[in-house]
Design a protein around this motif. Structure first.
Motif, mmCIF file in Angstrom:
data_model
loop_
_atom_site.group_PDB
_atom_site.id
_atom_site.type_symbol
_atom_site.label_atom_id
_atom_site.label_comp_id
_atom_site.label_asym_id
_atom_site.label_seq_id
_atom_site.Cartn_x
_atom_site.Cartn_y
_atom_site.Cartn_z
ATOM 1 N N GLY A 77 -4.005 -62.342 -18.766
ATOM 2 C CA GLY A 77 -4.129 -63.675 -18.180
ATOM 3 C C GLY A 77 -3.030 -63.985 -17.177
ATOM 4 O O GLY A 77 -3.314 -64.424 -16.054
ATOM 5 N N ARG A 123 -3.618 -61.950 -14.008
ATOM 6 C CA ARG A 123 -4.752 -62.458 -13.239
ATOM 7 C C ARG A 123 -4.347 -63.705 -12.461
ATOM 8 O O ARG A 123 -4.636 -63.840 -11.271
ATOM 9 C CB ARG A 123 -5.912 -62.759 -14.184
ATOM 10 C CG ARG A 123 -7.197 -63.166 -13.478
ATOM 11 C CD ARG A 123 -8.330 -63.381 -14.468
ATOM 12 N NE ARG A 123 -8.024 -64.410 -15.440
ATOM 13 C CZ ARG A 123 -7.826 -64.190 -16.743
ATOM 14 N NH1 ARG A 123 -7.889 -62.969 -17.235
ATOM 15 N NH2 ARG A 123 -7.548 -65.186 -17.562
ATOM 16 N N ARG A 124 -3.641 -64.609 -13.127
ATOM 17 C CA ARG A 124 -3.210 -65.840 -12.456
ATOM 18 C C ARG A 124 -2.213 -65.543 -11.332
ATOM 19 O O ARG A 124 -2.255 -66.174 -10.272
ATOM 20 C CB ARG A 124 -2.609 -66.809 -13.480
ATOM 21 C CG ARG A 124 -3.655 -67.408 -14.423
ATOM 22 C CD ARG A 124 -3.074 -68.512 -15.265
ATOM 23 N NE ARG A 124 -2.113 -68.012 -16.237
ATOM 24 C CZ ARG A 124 -2.447 -67.546 -17.442
ATOM 25 N NH1 ARG A 124 -3.725 -67.504 -17.813
ATOM 26 N NH2 ARG A 124 -1.518 -67.131 -18.285
ATOM 27 N N LEU A 151 -4.273 -64.244 -8.382
ATOM 28 C CA LEU A 151 -5.099 -65.295 -7.791
ATOM 29 C C LEU A 151 -4.232 -66.295 -7.026
ATOM 30 O O LEU A 151 -4.631 -66.781 -5.960
ATOM 31 C CB LEU A 151 -5.921 -66.003 -8.869
ATOM 32 C CG LEU A 151 -7.089 -65.185 -9.427
ATOM 33 C CD1 LEU A 151 -7.731 -65.899 -10.607
ATOM 34 C CD2 LEU A 151 -8.132 -64.914 -8.341
ATOM 35 N N ASP A 152 -3.055 -66.600 -7.555
ATOM 36 C CA ASP A 152 -2.142 -67.492 -6.832
ATOM 37 C C ASP A 152 -1.722 -66.861 -5.499
ATOM 38 O O ASP A 152 -1.608 -67.552 -4.483
ATOM 39 C CB ASP A 152 -0.893 -67.770 -7.677
ATOM 40 C CG ASP A 152 -1.165 -68.717 -8.836
ATOM 41 O OD1 ASP A 152 -2.242 -69.352 -8.848
ATOM 42 O OD2 ASP A 152 -0.306 -68.802 -9.734
ATOM 43 N N GLY A 164 -12.914 -69.916 -13.442
ATOM 44 C CA GLY A 164 -11.784 -69.079 -13.052
ATOM 45 C C GLY A 164 -11.156 -69.464 -11.734
ATOM 46 O O GLY A 164 -9.990 -69.137 -11.488
ATOM 47 N N ASP A 191 -9.053 -74.208 -9.725
ATOM 48 C CA ASP A 191 -7.877 -74.739 -9.030
ATOM 49 C C ASP A 191 -7.527 -73.925 -7.791
ATOM 50 O O ASP A 191 -6.369 -73.902 -7.356
ATOM 51 C CB ASP A 191 -6.675 -74.774 -9.985
ATOM 52 C CG ASP A 191 -6.278 -73.383 -10.486
ATOM 53 O OD1 ASP A 191 -7.121 -72.465 -10.387
ATOM 54 O OD2 ASP A 191 -5.145 -73.219 -10.973
ATOM 55 N N LYS A 192 -8.524 -73.250 -7.227
ATOM 56 C CA LYS A 192 -8.287 -72.390 -6.062
ATOM 57 C C LYS A 192 -9.228 -72.788 -4.918
ATOM 58 O O LYS A 192 -10.189 -72.088 -4.597
ATOM 59 C CB LYS A 192 -8.511 -70.913 -6.435
ATOM 60 C CG LYS A 192 -7.605 -70.409 -7.553
ATOM 61 C CD LYS A 192 -6.176 -70.282 -7.061
ATOM 62 C CE LYS A 192 -5.250 -69.698 -8.131
ATOM 63 N NZ LYS A 192 -4.970 -70.654 -9.215
#
Length: 229
Positions: A148, A151-152, A155-156, A193, A196-197
């Protein structure tokens, strides 16, 4: 004649998309996954030793790995550099960004997405009832402690890039965006998922509206439930 050996619902859609964007004719040979294992069929091993897709057959050349195939298409057919920056000057910002994201997609972005799938499958795999709590505890610990957060983190990183420029290499769409599409679509298939992107969501909406992408989907099928293979 160009032939694409394409596995349903897989990374190889990117090669069809690149060919469509470049306006190149190709023959499509489609392979279906095993309905139980979701793995590629044995027939693909007759095409390439790893039994994976995509494989591009261009005359006597047989090419595998989506990034290598896109590189080949750029060097061989994108003479006007519509979808790729010119090789020189090699130190240009666009060229450096293009090269980075083209290789980042599979080298760094996909492993956390694949591990997310693996952990989910461990949690839901059929097993004796007494083993289920142990397997789920292991999967949950891996997800919370490593998968997790990784992955974050990625993605950030991708969200930051797309907040700075509309496309990964800069101000124009390139093959790097095609290559980056799959890990982001894999992340997006995880329900909320990408909640917030906003920059990533906007990117996905824009690529899916491109005629080249739509033509590739019409021929090769849509990405229904991405599984990372």
């Amino acid at each position: 004649m160009r032939i694409v050996h394409h596995l349903d619902n897989s990374r190889s859609l990117r090669v069809l998309w690149a060919l469509e964007e470049l306006g190149l004719d190709y023959e499509l040979k489609q392979y279906a996954r095993d309905t139980k294992t979701m793995l590629a069929p044995a027939a693909l091993k007759q095409i390439h030793g790893l039994g994976k897709a995509p494989v591009l057959q261009d005359g006597t050349r047989m090419l595998a790995e989506s990034g290598a195939i896109l590189d080949y298409l750029a060097d061989t057919y994108d003479k006007e550099r519509v979808l790729s920056p010119a090789p020189q000057p090699s130190g240009s910002d666009e060229r450096m960004a293009y090269r980075y994201w083209l290789h980042y997609a599979e080298g760094s972005a996909m492993p956390p997405m694949l591990l997310t799938l693996v952990m989910a499958r461990i949690r839901n795999a059929p097993m004796p009832f007494f083993a289920r709590p142990i397997a789920r505890a292991i999967a949950d610990k891996a997800e919370q402690g490593f998968v997790g957060p990784q992955r974050r983190l990625h993605l950030d990183w991708m969200e930051q890039r797309l907040s700075e420029s509309p496309w990964f290499a800069g101000q124009r769409f390139t093959l790097a965006d095609i290559q980056m599409s799959f890990p982001l679509q894999a992340a997006g298939s995880r329900g909320d998922g990408l909640a917030d992107k906003p920059a990533i969501r906007s990117f996905l909406q824009r690529i899916e509206q491109r005629p080249g992408y739509q033509h590739a989907v019409a021929r090769g099928g849509s990405l229904k439930a991405l599984d990372g293979r």
